[in-house]
Design a protein around this motif. Structure first.
Motif, short mmCIF file in Angstrom:
data_model
loop_
_atom_site.label_atom_id
_atom_site.label_comp_id
_atom_site.label_asym_id
_atom_site.label_seq_id
_atom_site.Cartn_x
_atom_site.Cartn_y
_atom_site.Cartn_z
N HIS A 5 70.88 -56.94 -95.80
CA HIS A 5 69.62 -56.47 -96.36
C HIS A 5 68.77 -57.63 -96.83
N MET A 9 65.11 -58.44 -95.29
CA MET A 9 63.92 -58.20 -96.11
C MET A 9 63.16 -59.47 -96.48
N LYS A 58 59.47 -54.57 -91.90
CA LYS A 58 60.68 -54.78 -92.70
C LYS A 58 60.72 -53.81 -93.88
N TYR A 59 59.62 -53.76 -94.62
CA TYR A 59 59.59 -52.95 -95.82
C TYR A 59 59.63 -51.46 -95.53
N ASN A 62 63.24 -50.46 -95.76
CA ASN A 62 63.93 -50.78 -97.00
C ASN A 62 64.52 -49.59 -97.73
#
Length: 87
Positions: A5, A9, A58-59, A62
């Motif tokens: 992760h 991120m 990417k976010y 999340n």
């Protein structure tokens, strides 16, 4: 899961160029129970992170990645507790 992760991120990082990112993803896949109900979606999210070419991409992964990891880890923690307590 946490290291994967973290690599995935990092905003300015092209994670596809980082061997450790692949290593931690492979470790997750090898250690996971393939019969876990969340495993297919976890794999999909991991590959979305691999393909992510912007911070927004990417976010966008999340919250769901974290939620799935939390569910998996909670289930495994419950199993470990039951086994430890002999239930």
């Amino acid at each position: 899961m946490a290291i994967f992760h973290s690599w995935g991120m990092t905003p300015s990082l092209n994670q596809a160029d980082i061997r450790e990112f692949y290593e931690h993803g492979t470790r997750i896949e090898l250690l996971m129970n393939p019969k876990d109900p969340d495993f297919p979606r976890l794999q999909e999210l991991m590959y979305e992170l691999l393909r992510a070419d912007s911070v927004d991409c990417k976010y966008s992964v999340n919250a769901e990645y974290v939620a799935i990891c939390q569910r998996i880890l909670k289930r495994e923690w419950d199993v470990a507790k039951r086994e430890t307590l002999g239930e």
